[in-house]
Design a protein around this motif. Structure first.
Motif, PDB file in Angstrom:
ATOM      1  N   PRO A  44      47.372  58.044  33.486  1.00 15.90           N
ATOM      2  CA  PRO A  44      48.192  59.159  33.962  1.00 15.90           C
ATOM      3  C   PRO A  44      48.449  59.100  35.467  1.00 15.90           C
ATOM      4  O   PRO A  44      49.292  59.834  35.996  1.00 15.90           O
ATOM      5  N   GLY A  45      47.717  58.242  36.153  1.00 19.52           N
ATOM      6  CA  GLY A  45      47.866  58.132  37.599  1.00 19.52           C
ATOM      7  C   GLY A  45      48.609  56.877  38.005  1.00 19.52           C
ATOM      8  O   GLY A  45      49.276  56.221  37.211  1.00 19.52           O
ATOM      9  N   ARG A  46      48.451  56.536  39.290  1.00 13.02           N
ATOM     10  CA  ARG A  46      49.104  55.352  39.840  1.00 13.02           C
ATOM     11  C   ARG A  46      48.127  54.166  39.842  1.00 13.02           C
ATOM     12  O   ARG A  46      46.941  54.338  39.570  1.00 13.02           O
ATOM     13  N   LEU A  47      48.653  53.018  40.181  1.00 10.62           N
ATOM     14  CA  LEU A  47      47.805  51.855  40.411  1.00 10.62           C
ATOM     15  C   LEU A  47      47.724  51.644  41.914  1.00 10.62           C
ATOM     16  O   LEU A  47      48.738  51.403  42.579  1.00 10.62           O
ATOM     17  N   SER A  91      41.371  60.739  41.188  1.00 11.59           N
ATOM     18  CA  SER A  91      40.511  60.296  40.084  1.00 11.59           C
ATOM     19  C   SER A  91      41.309  59.711  38.925  1.00 11.59           C
ATOM     20  O   SER A  91      40.815  58.853  38.194  1.00 11.59           O
ATOM     21  N   ALA A  92      42.557  60.149  38.771  1.00  5.91           N
ATOM     22  CA  ALA A  92      43.382  59.634  37.672  1.00  5.91           C
ATOM     23  C   ALA A  92      43.947  58.243  37.970  1.00  5.91           C
ATOM     24  O   ALA A  92      44.458  57.567  37.073  1.00  5.91           O
ATOM     25  N   ASP A  93      43.850  57.817  39.235  1.00  9.68           N
ATOM     26  CA  ASP A  93      44.392  56.508  39.620  1.00  9.68           C
ATOM     27  C   ASP A  93      43.475  55.379  39.178  1.00  9.68           C
ATOM     28  O   ASP A  93      42.257  55.543  39.071  1.00  9.68           O
ATOM     29  N   LEU A  94      44.092  54.228  38.941  1.00  8.73           N
ATOM     30  CA  LEU A  94      43.352  52.979  38.781  1.00  8.73           C
ATOM     31  C   LEU A  94      43.393  52.236  40.107  1.00  8.73           C
ATOM     32  O   LEU A  94      44.403  52.289  40.807  1.00  8.73           O
ATOM     33  N   VAL A  95      42.318  51.562  40.435  1.00 10.48           N
ATOM     34  CA  VAL A  95      42.266  50.783  41.679  1.00 10.48           C
ATOM     35  C   VAL A  95      42.081  49.312  41.319  1.00 10.48           C
ATOM     36  O   VAL A  95      41.166  48.956  40.566  1.00 10.48           O
ATOM     37  N   MET A  96      42.951  48.466  41.842  1.00 10.90           N
ATOM     38  CA  MET A  96      42.847  47.022  41.598  1.00 10.90           C
ATOM     39  C   MET A  96      42.543  46.316  42.915  1.00 10.90           C
ATOM     40  O   MET A  96      43.316  46.403  43.875  1.00 10.90           O
ATOM     41  N   CYS A  97      41.409  45.614  42.958  1.00 11.25           N
ATOM     42  CA  CYS A  97      40.987  44.869  44.140  1.00 11.25           C
ATOM     43  C   CYS A  97      41.262  43.387  43.947  1.00 11.25           C
ATOM     44  O   CYS A  97      40.881  42.807  42.918  1.00 11.25           O
ATOM     45  N   LEU A  98      41.897  42.769  44.942  1.00  9.14           N
ATOM     46  CA  LEU A  98      42.150  41.332  44.920  1.00  9.14           C
ATOM     47  C   LEU A  98      41.169  40.642  45.847  1.00  9.14           C
ATOM     48  O   LEU A  98      41.018  41.031  47.014  1.00  9.14           O
ATOM     49  N   SER A  99      40.506  39.611  45.349  1.00  4.90           N
ATOM     50  CA  SER A  99      39.583  38.840  46.186  1.00  4.90           C
ATOM     51  C   SER A  99      39.324  37.492  45.526  1.00  4.90           C
ATOM     52  O   SER A  99      39.104  37.428  44.317  1.00  4.90           O
ATOM     53  N   LYS A 100      39.343  36.445  46.316  1.00  3.66           N
ATOM     54  CA  LYS A 100      39.000  35.133  45.775  1.00  3.66           C
ATOM     55  C   LYS A 100      37.509  35.059  45.462  1.00  3.66           C
ATOM     56  O   LYS A 100      37.105  34.695  44.353  1.00  3.66           O
ATOM     57  N   SER A 101      36.679  35.445  46.418  1.00  4.41           N
ATOM     58  CA  SER A 101      35.224  35.301  46.243  1.00  4.41           C
ATOM     59  C   SER A 101      34.602  36.503  45.559  1.00  4.41           C
ATOM     60  O   SER A 101      33.584  36.380  44.869  1.00  4.41           O
ATOM     61  N   GLY A 102      35.187  37.683  45.778  1.00  2.00           N
ATOM     62  CA  GLY A 102      34.590  38.900  45.249  1.00  2.00           C
ATOM     63  C   GLY A 102      33.352  39.326  45.999  1.00  2.00           C
ATOM     64  O   GLY A 102      32.594  40.183  45.532  1.00  2.00           O
ATOM     65  N   GLU A 103      33.129  38.748  47.184  1.00  2.00           N
ATOM     66  CA  GLU A 103      31.901  39.023  47.928  1.00  2.00           C
ATOM     67  C   GLU A 103      32.160  39.489  49.364  1.00  2.00           C
ATOM     68  O   GLU A 103      31.213  39.588  50.144  1.00  2.00           O
ATOM     69  N   LYS A 120      38.798  54.176  37.772  1.00  2.00           N
ATOM     70  CA  LYS A 120      38.451  52.908  37.141  1.00  2.00           C
ATOM     71  C   LYS A 120      38.855  51.761  38.055  1.00  2.00           C
ATOM     72  O   LYS A 120      39.850  51.836  38.786  1.00  2.00           O
ATOM     73  N   LEU A 121      38.085  50.672  37.989  1.00  2.00           N
ATOM     74  CA  LEU A 121      38.283  49.548  38.898  1.00  2.00           C
ATOM     75  C   LEU A 121      38.709  48.300  38.143  1.00  2.00           C
ATOM     76  O   LEU A 121      38.081  47.909  37.154  1.00  2.00           O
TER      77      LEU A 121
END
Length: 322
Positions: A44-47, A91-103, A120-121
């Motif tokens: 229901p939210g944004r990305l 809270s309704a948004d989804l969050v997308m994280c970009l990372s090669k290493s994730g660290e 949600k992630l």
């Protein structure tokens, strides 16, 4: 090895490495990818898309692609997020994280905060077992065997993989939404692609003069009307205003080449009968198709079968339809 050989060898090697990266990326279009697309589609939210360094630049490109294809998205730099920009997340948004290493340090600070906000992630990450990969609710795997630069350091193949995964995500969502060319035009009203879908002849021809002469008009009257109205032609109309034909610059040249006498000529002797026409509510791109097909530069515009004006090739060029 001379400089030319170094240049060509390095460039080809870069393309080969990135091509192999994309071929391997096909394995990541799996159940996890499907779950991620469905989560965004039903949200229901944004990305909210985030990252640092070169990943942040790719994140911005992904956001632009998503917004232009019907998926509401916003960009948030991961470094700025922990200094106030977290306020854009709901809270309704989804969050997308970009990372090669994730660290990276910024990601490690950001992830718990996102979870605290109730969002949600999604991780778009090169390493599944990284901090980001293990903390995410959804995973988009973008593995990279090596970067394309000779030192295997500069983000090249990794950013190519991220960009391709972002495009795959956007197009899958587009297909789910049934996003049509008309929808695309709505989000791109200023571009030539958008104009092809919405710009109509009626939006253009009223800007022009309405050249017209009676069928009995003299050659002098025809030339004066054509030069005064600056459209390279004039319509020829009958007593009741009905369209009889058109006279263009080409008609005048052909007449001058074959006629020994000019003083007796009238518009009806020079005109081309049954000229090419287009309705006022037709798409402007349709007018362009007719002009190209018949190698002409102007079209008679009709409204309810009555002559109302003329559209010229230059009108379409100005709108970027060529």
């Amino acid at each position: 090895m001379d400089s030319e050989n170094i240049i060509v060898k390095t460039a080809l090697q870069t393309i080969d490495i990135e091509a192999r990266t994309l071929r391997r990326l096909k394995k990541s279009i799996d159940d996890s990818f499907v779950q991620c697309v469905e989560a965004i589609y039903t949200s229901p939210g944004r990305l909210v898309v985030t990252g640092v360094g070169k990943s942040a630049l790719i994140a911005q490109k992904i956001v632009a692609t998503l917004n232009s294809t019907g998926t509401p998205a916003v960009f948030m730099h991961a470094a700025d997020a922990i200094h106030g920009d977290l306020g854009m997340i709901r809270s309704a948004d989804l969050v997308m994280c970009l990372s090669k290493s994730g660290e990276t340090a910024e990601i490690k600070v950001l992830v718990p905060l996102v979870k605290y906000l109730g969002s949600k992630l999604i991780a778009m990450v090169g390493k599944k077992k990284s901090y980001l990969g293990t903390q995410a609710d959804y995973l988009l795997h973008t593995p990279v065997a090596q970067e394309a630069d000779p030192n295997n350091l500069a983000p090249t193949a990794s950013t190519t993989a991220q960009a391709a995964m972002g495009d795959a995500l956007a197009t899958a969502l587009l297909a789910l939404r049934g996003f049509s060319p008309e929808d695309f035009a709505q989000f791109h009203p200023g571009g030539s692609l958008g104009k092809q879908m919405y710009l109509r002849v009626g939006d253009l021809y009223p800007r022009n003069e309405v050249p017209a002469v009676r069928e009995t008009a003299s050659l002098q009257e025809v030339i004066l009307e054509m030069t005064a109205k600056c459209l390279g032609g004039t319509a020829v109309t009958g007593v009741n205003g009905q369209l009889l034909g058109i006279i263009t610059d080409g008609d005048l040249r052909r007449m001058l080449e074959k006629s020994p006498r000019l003083d007796h000529l009238q518009a009806k002797d020079i005109m081309t009968a049954k000229p090419k026409t287009i309705e006022h509510d037709a798409l402007a791109v349709k007018a362009m198709e007719i002009l190209r097909r018949h190698s002409i530069t102007q079209l008679i515009v009709l409204k309810d079968q009555q002559y109302v004006g003329m559209i010229h090739l230059h009108d379409l060029v100005k709108e970027g339809l060529v």
